[in-house]
Write a protein that holds these residues in place. Structure first.
Motif, PDB file in Angstrom:
ATOM      1  N   LEU A 146       0.926  -1.198  -0.081  1.00  0.00           N
ATOM      2  CA  LEU A 146      -0.052   0.122   0.126  1.00  0.00           C
ATOM      3  C   LEU A 146       0.959   1.158   0.088  1.00  0.00           C
ATOM      4  CD1 LEU A 146      -2.642  -1.066   2.510  1.00  0.00           C
ATOM      5  CD2 LEU A 146      -2.907  -1.083   0.223  1.00  0.00           C
ATOM      6  N   ALA A 147       1.854   1.087   0.842  1.00  0.00           N
ATOM      7  CA  ALA A 147       2.781   2.479   1.008  1.00  0.00           C
ATOM      8  C   ALA A 147       4.085   2.217   1.673  1.00  0.00           C
ATOM      9  CB  ALA A 147       2.076   3.634   1.419  1.00  0.00           C
ATOM     10  N   THR A 148       5.226   3.030   1.344  1.00  0.00           N
ATOM     11  CA  THR A 148       6.305   2.951   2.061  1.00  0.00           C
ATOM     12  C   THR A 148       6.610   4.122   2.463  1.00  0.00           C
ATOM     13  OG1 THR A 148       7.269   1.113   0.811  1.00  0.00           O
ATOM     14  CG2 THR A 148       8.717   2.153   2.156  1.00  0.00           C
ATOM     15  N   LEU A 149       6.748   4.554   3.943  1.00  0.00           N
ATOM     16  CA  LEU A 149       6.549   6.108   4.266  1.00  0.00           C
ATOM     17  C   LEU A 149       7.889   6.184   5.316  1.00  0.00           C
ATOM     18  CD1 LEU A 149       2.929   6.090   5.172  1.00  0.00           C
ATOM     19  CD2 LEU A 149       3.945   6.942   3.063  1.00  0.00           C
ATOM     20  N   ALA A 150       8.242   7.363   5.442  1.00  0.00           N
ATOM     21  CA  ALA A 150       9.324   7.509   6.054  1.00  0.00           C
ATOM     22  C   ALA A 150       9.182   8.891   7.147  1.00  0.00           C
ATOM     23  CB  ALA A 150      10.653   7.714   5.575  1.00  0.00           C
ATOM     24  N   THR A 151       9.755   9.166   8.181  1.00  0.00           N
ATOM     25  CA  THR A 151       9.804  10.422   8.961  1.00  0.00           C
ATOM     26  C   THR A 151      11.267  10.801   9.186  1.00  0.00           C
ATOM     27  OG1 THR A 151       9.772   9.625  11.187  1.00  0.00           O
ATOM     28  CG2 THR A 151       7.539   9.936  10.026  1.00  0.00           C
ATOM     29  N   MET A 152      11.356  12.143   9.606  1.00  0.00           N
ATOM     30  CA  MET A 152      12.701  12.618   9.838  1.00  0.00           C
ATOM     31  C   MET A 152      13.004  12.090  11.292  1.00  0.00           C
ATOM     32  SD  MET A 152      14.221  13.990   7.206  1.00  0.00           S
ATOM     33  CE  MET A 152      15.233  15.560   7.673  1.00  0.00           C
ATOM     34  N   GLY A 153      14.547  12.118  11.541  1.00  0.00           N
ATOM     35  CA  GLY A 153      14.823  11.567  12.813  1.00  0.00           C
ATOM     36  C   GLY A 153      15.723  12.832  13.321  1.00  0.00           C
ATOM     37  N   ASN A 154      16.319  12.873  14.644  1.00  0.00           N
ATOM     38  CA  ASN A 154      17.296  14.161  15.030  1.00  0.00           C
ATOM     39  C   ASN A 154      18.486  13.565  14.568  1.00  0.00           C
ATOM     40  OD1 ASN A 154      16.706  11.682  17.177  1.00  0.00           O
ATOM     41  ND2 ASN A 154      18.722  12.370  17.490  1.00  0.00           N
ATOM     42  N   TRP A 155      18.725  12.327  14.200  1.00  0.00           N
ATOM     43  CA  TRP A 155      20.355  12.271  13.546  1.00  0.00           C
ATOM     44  C   TRP A 155      20.369  12.612  11.787  1.00  0.00           C
ATOM     45  CZ3 TRP A 155      24.869  12.358  15.120  1.00  0.00           C
ATOM     46  CH2 TRP A 155      25.044  11.927  16.485  1.00  0.00           C
ATOM     47  N   GLU A 156      19.121  12.635  11.324  1.00  0.00           N
ATOM     48  CA  GLU A 156      19.375  13.137  10.044  1.00  0.00           C
ATOM     49  C   GLU A 156      19.684  14.557   9.911  1.00  0.00           C
ATOM     50  OE1 GLU A 156      17.391   9.237   9.133  1.00  0.00           O
ATOM     51  OE2 GLU A 156      16.731  10.911  10.649  1.00  0.00           O
ATOM     52  N   TYR A 157      19.073  15.537  10.940  1.00  0.00           N
ATOM     53  CA  TYR A 157      19.382  16.808  11.100  1.00  0.00           C
ATOM     54  C   TYR A 157      20.718  17.003  11.768  1.00  0.00           C
ATOM     55  CZ  TYR A 157      14.533  18.153  10.212  1.00  0.00           C
ATOM     56  OH  TYR A 157      13.191  18.351   9.717  1.00  0.00           O
ATOM     57  N   TRP A 158      21.265  16.086  12.747  1.00  0.00           N
ATOM     58  CA  TRP A 158      22.482  16.251  12.942  1.00  0.00           C
ATOM     59  C   TRP A 158      23.589  15.912  12.191  1.00  0.00           C
ATOM     60  CZ3 TRP A 158      21.314  13.999  18.835  1.00  0.00           C
ATOM     61  CH2 TRP A 158      20.557  14.914  19.258  1.00  0.00           C
ATOM     62  N   SER A 159      23.113  15.318  11.298  1.00  0.00           N
ATOM     63  CA  SER A 159      24.310  14.643  10.274  1.00  0.00           C
ATOM     64  C   SER A 159      24.542  15.795   9.010  1.00  0.00           C
ATOM     65  CB  SER A 159      24.004  13.536   9.596  1.00  0.00           C
ATOM     66  OG  SER A 159      23.818  12.369  10.590  1.00  0.00           O
ATOM     67  N   GLY A 160      23.439  17.035   9.085  1.00  0.00           N
ATOM     68  CA  GLY A 160      23.771  17.881   8.241  1.00  0.00           C
ATOM     69  C   GLY A 160      22.763  17.764   6.934  1.00  0.00           C
ATOM     70  N   ILE A 161      21.780  16.898   6.977  1.00  0.00           N
ATOM     71  CA  ILE A 161      20.968  16.594   5.800  1.00  0.00           C
ATOM     72  C   ILE A 161      19.965  17.463   5.768  1.00  0.00           C
ATOM     73  CG2 ILE A 161      19.066  14.911   5.200  1.00  0.00           C
ATOM     74  CD1 ILE A 161      20.640  12.625   6.281  1.00  0.00           C
ATOM     75  N   VAL A 162      19.577  18.022   4.579  1.00  0.00           N
ATOM     76  CA  VAL A 162      18.594  19.099   4.098  1.00  0.00           C
ATOM     77  C   VAL A 162      17.383  18.240   3.976  1.00  0.00           C
ATOM     78  CG1 VAL A 162      17.942  20.926   2.607  1.00  0.00           C
ATOM     79  CG2 VAL A 162      20.446  20.560   3.106  1.00  0.00           C
ATOM     80  N   ALA A 163      16.131  18.259   4.614  1.00  0.00           N
ATOM     81  CA  ALA A 163      15.145  17.743   4.437  1.00  0.00           C
ATOM     82  C   ALA A 163      14.502  17.608   2.941  1.00  0.00           C
ATOM     83  CB  ALA A 163      13.930  18.377   5.448  1.00  0.00           C
ATOM     84  N   SER A 164      14.769  18.686   2.388  1.00  0.00           N
ATOM     85  CA  SER A 164      14.116  18.557   0.581  1.00  0.00           C
ATOM     86  C   SER A 164      15.176  17.607   0.055  1.00  0.00           C
ATOM     87  CB  SER A 164      14.305  19.867   0.242  1.00  0.00           C
ATOM     88  OG  SER A 164      15.322  20.601   0.338  1.00  0.00           O
ATOM     89  N   GLU A 165      16.390  17.621   0.327  1.00  0.00           N
ATOM     90  CA  GLU A 165      17.193  16.682  -0.318  1.00  0.00           C
ATOM     91  C   GLU A 165      17.027  15.291  -0.189  1.00  0.00           C
ATOM     92  OE1 GLU A 165      21.134  18.314   0.444  1.00  0.00           O
ATOM     93  OE2 GLU A 165      20.885  20.113  -1.053  1.00  0.00           O
ATOM     94  N   TRP A 166      16.886  15.057   1.378  1.00  0.00           N
ATOM     95  CA  TRP A 166      16.311  13.784   1.994  1.00  0.00           C
ATOM     96  C   TRP A 166      15.359  13.037   1.193  1.00  0.00           C
ATOM     97  CZ3 TRP A 166      19.583  10.414   3.674  1.00  0.00           C
ATOM     98  CH2 TRP A 166      19.065   9.054   4.144  1.00  0.00           C
ATOM     99  N   LYS A 167      14.345  14.080   1.135  1.00  0.00           N
ATOM    100  CA  LYS A 167      12.826  13.608   0.530  1.00  0.00           C
ATOM    101  C   LYS A 167      13.266  13.161  -1.000  1.00  0.00           C
ATOM    102  CE  LYS A 167       8.929  15.507   1.516  1.00  0.00           C
ATOM    103  NZ  LYS A 167       7.744  16.171   1.652  1.00  0.00           N
ATOM    104  N   THR A 168      14.006  13.802  -1.770  1.00  0.00           N
ATOM    105  CA  THR A 168      14.356  13.702  -3.187  1.00  0.00           C
ATOM    106  C   THR A 168      14.906  12.222  -3.163  1.00  0.00           C
ATOM    107  OG1 THR A 168      14.300  15.823  -3.755  1.00  0.00           O
ATOM    108  CG2 THR A 168      15.456  14.325  -5.277  1.00  0.00           C
ATOM    109  N   ARG A 169      15.946  12.087  -2.263  1.00  0.00           N
ATOM    110  CA  ARG A 169      16.790  10.622  -2.250  1.00  0.00           C
ATOM    111  C   ARG A 169      15.621   9.686  -2.076  1.00  0.00           C
ATOM    112  NH1 ARG A 169      21.869   8.967  -1.055  1.00  0.00           N
ATOM    113  NH2 ARG A 169      22.648  11.040  -0.861  1.00  0.00           N
ATOM    114  N   LEU A 170      14.719   9.812  -1.156  1.00  0.00           N
ATOM    115  CA  LEU A 170      13.884   8.503  -0.679  1.00  0.00           C
ATOM    116  C   LEU A 170      12.920   8.321  -1.966  1.00  0.00           C
ATOM    117  CD1 LEU A 170      13.378   9.291   3.025  1.00  0.00           C
ATOM    118  CD2 LEU A 170      14.841   7.661   2.175  1.00  0.00           C
ATOM    119  N   GLN A 171      12.410   9.498  -2.569  1.00  0.00           N
ATOM    120  CA  GLN A 171      11.573   9.263  -3.543  1.00  0.00           C
ATOM    121  C   GLN A 171      12.297   8.136  -4.569  1.00  0.00           C
ATOM    122  OE1 GLN A 171      10.893  13.160  -4.741  1.00  0.00           O
ATOM    123  NE2 GLN A 171       8.745  13.297  -3.532  1.00  0.00           N
TER     124      GLN A 171
END
Length: 235
Positions: free
Chosen positions: A129-154
């Motif tokens: 039906l779906a594969t879904l994800a959320t951000m965690g603190n270590w995504e931010y603490w690793s310097g990840i930009v949320a919009s770029e992470w979303k593109t990678r996951l897509q």
């Protein structure tokens, strides 16, 4: 990223929430829980348990659902480099079939490599039906930009929900931003008249997700009580 930059990033991405949720007793799921039993001598477990994998199954009631839904919940993998541990994890999860697959943050940690992350996402099973994800603190603490992470996951057919909804056939899913390092602000006024599943990285945010239509909330962050101090309960 240097250690100084890392500490500055961590400071700037902290303070929005509580680092640990309050100490709470553990209960079985309403319809029962099953977990692979851990065994071995104390020294063996001290040396080796960090590399073990255990799959836990929880059964929860979900009103107005026409059939049982199987959810695979992956969280706090803390990927850094390609390793035998990561290969073993990928081999374990890739054959699992589920209706919904959710990843509730901290998939990476500081110093993560492209090779290791791509290896994990390629092995990650996809939900019917779906594969879904959320951000965690270590995504931010690793310097990840949320919009770029979303593109990678897509690129791997994974939808990143940051205070967003995914309305599926039988239920709706809300995914919040991280409570500690992000800006969690779920739009609960968008709840439709169907059962809801909530995803958030930290269980410290559970109280803000109380709503009659939300019947199950899944999170990570506390590693299932992994941190235990002598004579004290799990954090």
């Amino acid at each position: 990223m240097s250690w100084f930059q890392y500490i500055q990033t961590m400071r700037s991405a902290s303070g929005n929430g509580f680092f640990f949720p309050s100490v709470q007793p553990a209960f079985q799921a309403p319809l029962g829980s099953q977990e692979m039993t851990a065994s071995g001598m104390p020294w063996t477990r001290i040396r080796s348990e960090v590399s073990w994998f255990r799959i836990t199954t929880h059964r929860c009631p979900f009103p107005n659902i026409q059939r049982p839904i199987r959810i695979l919940h992956l969280t706090d993998v803390h990927i850094r480099n390609r390793s035998t541990w990561l290969q073993a994890l990928c081999d374990l999860i890739s054959p699992i079939q589920s209706d919904i697959v959710v990843l509730t943050g901290d998939i990476v940690t500081r110093g993560w490599t492209e090779e290791a992350v791509e290896m994990f996402f390629r092995a990650c099973p996809k939900g019917k039906l779906a594969t879904l994800a959320t951000m965690g603190n270590w995504e931010y603490w690793s310097g990840i930009v949320a919009s770029e992470w979303k593109t990678r996951l897509q690129k791997h057919d994974i939808s990143l929900l940051i205070n967003e909804w995914s309305h599926l056939e039988m239920l709706s899913v809300i995914g919040t931003d991280d409570h500690l390092a992000g800006s969690a602000n779920p739009k609960l006024d968008q709840i439709k008249n169907k059962p809801c599943l909530a995803l958030t990285h930290s269980p410290a945010y559970f109280d803000q997700l109380q709503h009659p239509q939300i019947h199950l909330t899944l999170s990570g962050h506390s590693h299932g009580g992994q941190i235990r101090l002598p004579f004290l309960k799990a954090l």
